[in-house]
Scaffold this motif. Structure first.
Motif, PDB file in Angstrom:
ATOM      1  N   GLU A  89      -9.846  -8.088  -9.743  1.00  0.00           N
ATOM      2  CA  GLU A  89     -10.057  -7.369 -11.011  1.00  0.00           C
ATOM      3  C   GLU A  89      -8.810  -6.583 -11.453  1.00  0.00           C
ATOM      4  OE1 GLU A  89     -13.125  -7.296 -12.768  1.00  0.00           O
ATOM      5  OE2 GLU A  89     -13.602  -8.939 -11.378  1.00  0.00           O
ATOM      6  N   GLU A  90      -7.789  -6.594 -10.609  1.00  0.00           N
ATOM      7  CA  GLU A  90      -6.543  -5.843 -10.847  1.00  0.00           C
ATOM      8  C   GLU A  90      -6.772  -4.340 -10.898  1.00  0.00           C
ATOM      9  OE1 GLU A  90      -4.174  -7.420 -13.984  1.00  0.00           O
ATOM     10  OE2 GLU A  90      -4.085  -9.422 -13.092  1.00  0.00           O
ATOM     11  N   GLU A  91      -7.807  -3.878 -10.188  1.00  0.00           N
ATOM     12  CA  GLU A  91      -7.987  -2.432 -10.060  1.00  0.00           C
ATOM     13  C   GLU A  91      -6.976  -1.872  -9.071  1.00  0.00           C
ATOM     14  OE1 GLU A  91     -12.014  -1.535  -8.955  1.00  0.00           O
ATOM     15  OE2 GLU A  91     -12.753  -2.753 -10.637  1.00  0.00           O
ATOM     16  N   ILE A  92      -6.632  -2.700  -8.116  1.00  0.00           N
ATOM     17  CA  ILE A  92      -5.600  -2.306  -7.147  1.00  0.00           C
ATOM     18  C   ILE A  92      -4.508  -3.371  -7.130  1.00  0.00           C
ATOM     19  CG2 ILE A  92      -7.102  -0.927  -5.637  1.00  0.00           C
ATOM     20  CD1 ILE A  92      -7.375  -3.426  -3.863  1.00  0.00           C
ATOM     21  N   VAL A  93      -3.322  -3.006  -6.659  1.00  0.00           N
ATOM     22  CA  VAL A  93      -2.231  -3.992  -6.633  1.00  0.00           C
ATOM     23  C   VAL A  93      -2.155  -4.695  -5.279  1.00  0.00           C
ATOM     24  CG1 VAL A  93      -0.869  -2.753  -8.348  1.00  0.00           C
ATOM     25  CG2 VAL A  93      -0.472  -2.312  -5.920  1.00  0.00           C
ATOM     26  N   GLY A  94      -2.863  -4.146  -4.284  1.00  0.00           N
ATOM     27  CA  GLY A  94      -2.842  -4.788  -2.974  1.00  0.00           C
ATOM     28  C   GLY A  94      -3.707  -4.007  -1.990  1.00  0.00           C
ATOM     29  N   TYR A  95      -3.971  -4.566  -0.829  1.00  0.00           N
ATOM     30  CA  TYR A  95      -4.693  -3.804   0.187  1.00  0.00           C
ATOM     31  C   TYR A  95      -4.158  -4.114   1.570  1.00  0.00           C
ATOM     32  CZ  TYR A  95      -7.564  -8.043   0.797  1.00  0.00           C
ATOM     33  OH  TYR A  95      -7.981  -9.310   1.029  1.00  0.00           O
ATOM     34  N   LEU A  96      -4.284  -3.084   2.399  1.00  0.00           N
ATOM     35  CA  LEU A  96      -3.725  -3.170   3.744  1.00  0.00           C
ATOM     36  C   LEU A  96      -4.867  -3.186   4.743  1.00  0.00           C
ATOM     37  CD1 LEU A  96      -1.094  -2.934   5.528  1.00  0.00           C
ATOM     38  CD2 LEU A  96      -1.506  -0.473   5.499  1.00  0.00           C
ATOM     39  N   VAL A  97      -4.871  -4.182   5.625  1.00  0.00           N
ATOM     40  CA  VAL A  97      -5.874  -4.227   6.688  1.00  0.00           C
ATOM     41  C   VAL A  97      -5.181  -3.837   7.985  1.00  0.00           C
ATOM     42  CG1 VAL A  97      -7.569  -5.640   7.886  1.00  0.00           C
ATOM     43  CG2 VAL A  97      -7.064  -6.062   5.472  1.00  0.00           C
ATOM     44  N   LEU A  98      -5.607  -2.715   8.554  1.00  0.00           N
ATOM     45  CA  LEU A  98      -4.927  -2.168   9.732  1.00  0.00           C
ATOM     46  C   LEU A  98      -5.789  -2.314  10.990  1.00  0.00           C
ATOM     47  CD1 LEU A  98      -3.281   1.269   8.903  1.00  0.00           C
ATOM     48  CD2 LEU A  98      -2.164  -0.836   9.646  1.00  0.00           C
ATOM     49  N   GLU A  99      -5.108  -2.639  12.078  1.00  0.00           N
ATOM     50  CA  GLU A  99      -5.794  -2.634  13.364  1.00  0.00           C
ATOM     51  C   GLU A  99      -4.994  -1.765  14.317  1.00  0.00           C
ATOM     52  OE1 GLU A  99      -6.502  -6.592  14.831  1.00  0.00           O
ATOM     53  OE2 GLU A  99      -7.186  -7.156  12.811  1.00  0.00           O
ATOM     54  N   ALA A 100      -5.692  -0.822  14.928  1.00  0.00           N
ATOM     55  CA  ALA A 100      -5.000   0.034  15.895  1.00  0.00           C
ATOM     56  C   ALA A 100      -5.691  -0.060  17.245  1.00  0.00           C
ATOM     57  CB  ALA A 100      -5.004   1.476  15.411  1.00  0.00           C
ATOM     58  N   GLN A 101      -4.943  -0.563  18.217  1.00  0.00           N
ATOM     59  CA  GLN A 101      -5.521  -0.686  19.562  1.00  0.00           C
ATOM     60  C   GLN A 101      -4.460  -0.350  20.588  1.00  0.00           C
ATOM     61  OE1 GLN A 101      -7.094  -4.604  19.844  1.00  0.00           O
ATOM     62  NE2 GLN A 101      -9.195  -3.919  19.444  1.00  0.00           N
ATOM     63  N   ASN A 102      -4.822   0.526  21.538  1.00  0.00           N
ATOM     64  CA  ASN A 102      -3.917   0.888  22.640  1.00  0.00           C
ATOM     65  C   ASN A 102      -2.493   1.208  22.147  1.00  0.00           C
ATOM     66  OD1 ASN A 102      -6.102   0.219  24.232  1.00  0.00           O
ATOM     67  ND2 ASN A 102      -5.333  -1.883  24.572  1.00  0.00           N
ATOM     68  N   ASN A 103      -2.443   2.115  21.195  1.00  0.00           N
ATOM     69  CA  ASN A 103      -1.138   2.520  20.617  1.00  0.00           C
ATOM     70  C   ASN A 103      -0.387   1.408  19.925  1.00  0.00           C
ATOM     71  OD1 ASN A 103      -1.328   5.207  21.261  1.00  0.00           O
ATOM     72  ND2 ASN A 103      -0.357   4.923  23.276  1.00  0.00           N
ATOM     73  N   GLN A 104      -1.048   0.311  19.748  1.00  0.00           N
ATOM     74  CA  GLN A 104      -0.411  -0.779  18.986  1.00  0.00           C
ATOM     75  C   GLN A 104      -1.018  -0.777  17.578  1.00  0.00           C
ATOM     76  OE1 GLN A 104       1.978  -3.183  19.592  1.00  0.00           O
ATOM     77  NE2 GLN A 104       2.501  -1.911  21.368  1.00  0.00           N
ATOM     78  N   VAL A 105      -0.194  -0.574  16.577  1.00  0.00           N
ATOM     79  CA  VAL A 105      -0.688  -0.615  15.197  1.00  0.00           C
ATOM     80  C   VAL A 105      -0.137  -1.859  14.536  1.00  0.00           C
ATOM     81  CG1 VAL A 105      -0.826   0.587  12.990  1.00  0.00           C
ATOM     82  CG2 VAL A 105      -0.693   1.893  15.111  1.00  0.00           C
ATOM     83  N   SER A 106      -1.053  -2.685  14.027  1.00  0.00           N
ATOM     84  CA  SER A 106      -0.573  -3.860  13.302  1.00  0.00           C
ATOM     85  C   SER A 106      -1.488  -4.084  12.116  1.00  0.00           C
ATOM     86  CB  SER A 106      -0.564  -5.090  14.206  1.00  0.00           C
ATOM     87  OG  SER A 106      -1.883  -5.354  14.616  1.00  0.00           O
ATOM     88  N   GLY A 107      -1.023  -4.850  11.194  1.00  0.00           N
ATOM     89  CA  GLY A 107      -1.851  -5.051  10.009  1.00  0.00           C
ATOM     90  C   GLY A 107      -1.270  -6.096   9.089  1.00  0.00           C
ATOM     91  N   THR A 108      -2.011  -6.390   8.026  1.00  0.00           N
ATOM     92  CA  THR A 108      -1.536  -7.338   7.014  1.00  0.00           C
ATOM     93  C   THR A 108      -1.708  -6.712   5.639  1.00  0.00           C
ATOM     94  OG1 THR A 108      -2.459  -9.030   8.426  1.00  0.00           O
ATOM     95  CG2 THR A 108      -1.679  -9.739   6.251  1.00  0.00           C
ATOM     96  N   TYR A 109      -0.670  -6.879   4.825  1.00  0.00           N
ATOM     97  CA  TYR A 109      -0.758  -6.357   3.467  1.00  0.00           C
ATOM     98  C   TYR A 109      -0.954  -7.521   2.503  1.00  0.00           C
ATOM     99  CZ  TYR A 109       0.396  -3.992  -0.879  1.00  0.00           C
ATOM    100  OH  TYR A 109       0.348  -3.499  -2.144  1.00  0.00           O
TER     101      TYR A 109
END
Lengths: 422, 299
Positions: A89-109
């Motif tokens: 709907e173009e309400e947002i320009v993007g979204y970030l999916v974050l996963e945080a496990q055992n001090n490891q932070v990773s994600g996809t934008y």
């Protein structure tokens, strides 16, 4: 009041009152004003892009949701499904999916291709990395000082050493660059002023010759008085313009130092930068500039005295345009090679000196002796040319010929030789 | 007093002014006539020192003209020149200042002069808003307002209508009364005859006529005879010494005589029966002399 000042006064008054002079005076301010307004509106219209953050760990989504310059977070969107439809709907320009496990932070934008308001992934990474480092530090029980020690980066300053006359020159690269900017600006100013005032003075003389006012004037005053009266008046008009710009520049600088402007701008135009740029424009360079104006004005007066119609002025002052343009281009495009022999030779040619010499001074490719030599050459040349022009001027302004410039010079020369014979 | 002695000027092979001499005492008017290119403007330029003479000299009250004498001169060039963008009074002030006058000295005089030459418009009007004739009058005011002692007018009448020409003529006569030396050039012979004390005609730089109007005309002999009498054309043609007869535009006959000495004899013959309305034996007009001289090729 002497006749000389009568002429100066009249010519000065006539020229500063013209609409074109007032426009010339105000045009840089108007242009700067327009640019300012455009920048203001462009920056104001830029909306902060909105993104969504989907994360199990609230710590990170809260960090990103804190107000920042780069983006805003729509906190109402909490699931990937919602985010996807919001993106569509173009309400947002993007979204970030974050996963945080055992001090490891990773994600996809996720983002749509080629949107105008993009969020730079690097901004996201920087924010998250800082937060992650803080989290880890907390876990390891590190103090603020330890953190500072850990995160401080290695500092390397860049310093260039110039050798002039076998001596070490302490000028750093930055100062040189800024000085060159100043010198280039001066070359541009030279070019602009020469174009404006050469045509002004040539038109002034040609129109008086064309309307035969010259004959009345020459039956009232000597040609020498008239010539210098005109020259001084036009140079005063020029000085008026310069003084006006100087006042505006100083006033503008003072204004920038006040709190009315954001710190980023005031930093750029800090005293250091300003004085370095100014350094490239003052001193010997300014003398070159002023002498250049005199030389070109005298040449313009000579050329203007050759024609009897104002329509022919633009044609006859062509050499001035070409000479000053050549000098200006040499200064701007070959300025980086200001140490080359060709550039050095060119810079001593009096018509090029006002543009080319300041660059050499800024780049430090000239000795003090060279600077003085340049000045002496210009003064000698200006004197010789003024003498020659004066000699020809009197007969030039009374020779009306449509036969062209060279015939006029020839006729004028023979009139002159006739006078001399006596 | 202006004295010109043996003035000669050449441009290459062209002799522009050839051994010219004349004197204008104070309060006298000299007319300079001649065809285009005869050397009138060159003469003026030599007097004004725009050009340097090859030989001869120009003396003002017995001394060479110097830079000090600029303020005494009033000069109207052949082609007029004013600054179009300034007002009448600004223009007058500027030229007057260049003649060494101050604004205060000139200010009270402007109205008088604008009135004298009947300039239409206010003194604050821009020059370019004036008609050509009015511009010319302003130019004249600029030439005369500083009360010059030596007035040089190059074709002052050109472009003026008869009414304005009359105003100018009066202006020149006033200058004479005030004791100025006036020298002017013209193509209009009636002005020469009416206002000049002396006349010089130039041809190819050479003076071909020089003297008072009367003396010049007389030197050509009274060979022209206007006659109104009851004689027929045939009878008039048979009168002694008659070269040619034509009908005068105003009525009667116009006779060209071989010599003025025939006058008394003709008079006797035409009046033997008593009264006749016209017998007028005249020398040629300046215009006729001009045409005659300009047409001479043997010189």
């Amino acid at each position: 009041m002497s006749k000389f000042w009568t002429i100066v006064g009249e010519v000065y008054k006539k020229n500063v009152k013209t609409a074109s002079f007032i426009f010339t005076l105000l045009s840089p301010i108007i242009i700067i004003g327009i640019i300012g307004v455009v920048i203001y509106f462009v920056s104001d219209n830029q909306e902060t892009p909105v993104i969504a953050v989907i994360s199990d760990d609230n710590v990170y989504s809260e960090v990103l949701a804190k107000p920042n310059d780069h983006f805003e977070v729509n906190t109402k969107i909490t699931t990937e499904k919602e985010a996807k439809s919001a993106l569509e709907e173009e309400e947002i320009v993007g979204y970030l999916v974050l996963e945080a496990q055992n001090n490891q932070v990773s994600g996809t934008y996720y983002e749509q291709p080629a949107t105008s308001d993009k969020v730079n992934a690097a901004d996201l990474i920087a924010l998250l990395t800082t937060e992650k480092t803080n989290e880890v530090a907390k876990e390891l029980g590190l103090s603020q000082e330890d953190m500072a020690k850990l995160t401080s980066s290695v500092m390397i300053a860049n310093q260039t050493i110039h050798f002039t006359d076998g001596k070490e020159d302490e000028q750093d690269e930055m100062t040189t660059t800024l000085k060159t900017v100043g010198a280039t600006f001066l070359a541009f100013l030279s070019f602009m002023f020469i174009m404006t005032y050469a045509s002004l003075i040539a038109t002034e003389i040609a129109s008086e010759k064309g309307t035969r006012i010259m004959e009345i004037i020459l039956s009232s005053v000597t040609a020498t008085t008239h010539f210098f009266g005109k020259l001084v008046a036009i140079l005063l008009v020029c000085a008026t313009q310069l003084a006006f710009y100087a006042i505006v520049a100083i006033g503008g600088f003072q204004l920038l130092k006040t709190d009315a402007f954001p710190k980023e701008i005031t930093d750029i135009i800090s005293d250091f930068y300003f004085s370095a740029i100014l350094d490239g424009m003052l001193g010997a360079s300014l003398l070159y500039f002023l002498l250049g104006l005199v030389i070109y004005s005298v040449l313009a007066a000579f050329l203007g005295s050759l024609v009897s119609k104002t329509e022919e002025v633009s044609q006859v002052i062509m050499p001035i345009m070409l000479l000053s343009m050549a000098g200006f281009y040499a200064a701007t495009f070959a300025g980086s090679a200001s140490g080359s022999t060709l550039y050095k030779i060119g810079s001593y040619f009096p018509f090029f000196t006002p543009m080319m010499m300041p660059i050499r001074i800024a780049n430090g490719t000239i000795t003090t002796g060279g600077i003085v030599l340049g000045l002496v050459l210009m003064i000698v040349f200006a004197t010789l040319m003024t003498y020659f022009t004066l000699m020809m001027y009197r007969s030039n302004v009374l020779v009306y010929s449509d036969a062209g410039v060279f015939i006029t010079i020839k006729t004028s020369w023979s009139v002159l030789r006739n006078q001399k014979r006596k | 007093m202006l004295e010109v002695k043996g003035l000669t000027k050449t441009f290459g092979k062209l002799i522009a002014v050839d051994n010219m001499s004349f004197t204008i005492p104070d309060g006298q008017i000299l007319g300079l006539i001649g065809q285009n290119g005869a050397g009138k403007t060159t003469t003026f330029r030599l007097i004004l020192r725009f050009l340097t003479e090859d030989r001869g000299e120009v003396l003002w009250n017995g001394e060479k003209l110097t830079n000090e004498d600029y303020n005494l001169i009033g000069y109207l060039p052949e082609e007029r020149g004013l600054y179009p963008k300034i007002s009448i009074e600004e223009q007058i002030y500027y030229f007057a200042k260049l003649r060494g006058k101050s604004k205060q000295e000139i200010k009270p005089l402007i109205d008088f002069w604008m009135d004298k030459f009947q300039v239409k418009g206010k003194k604050t009007d821009k020059i370019k808003s004036l008609s050509k004739g009015n511009q010319q009058k302003v130019q004249l005011i600029c030439t005369l307002i500083h009360q010059p002692k030596l007035v040089i007018l190059d074709e002052p009448f050109s472009g003026l209508d008869p009414v304005n020409a009359e105003l100018l003529k009066q202006g020149i006569i006033d200058l004479k009364k005030e004791g100025s030396c006036v020298i002017f050039s013209t193509h209009r012979m009636e002005h020469v005859e009416e206002i000049c004390d002396e006349l010089i005609m130039l041809k190819n730089g050479e003076m071909v006529l020089n003297g008072t109007i009367k003396a010049i005309r007389e030197s050509f002999g009274r060979k022209k005879l206007y006659l109104e009498c009851p004689l027929s054309l045939q009878e008039v043609q048979e009168l002694p010494g008659v070269k040619q007869v034509s009908f005068a535009p105003e009525g009667g006959y116009l006779l060209q005589l071989e010599d003025e000495q025939f006058g008394p004899e003709i008079f006797e013959m035409v009046t033997k029966n008593g009264y006749i309305p016209t017998f007028s034996q005249q020398p040629p007009s300046i215009e006729e002399i001009f045409k005659m001289k300009a047409g001479d090729h043997h010189e």
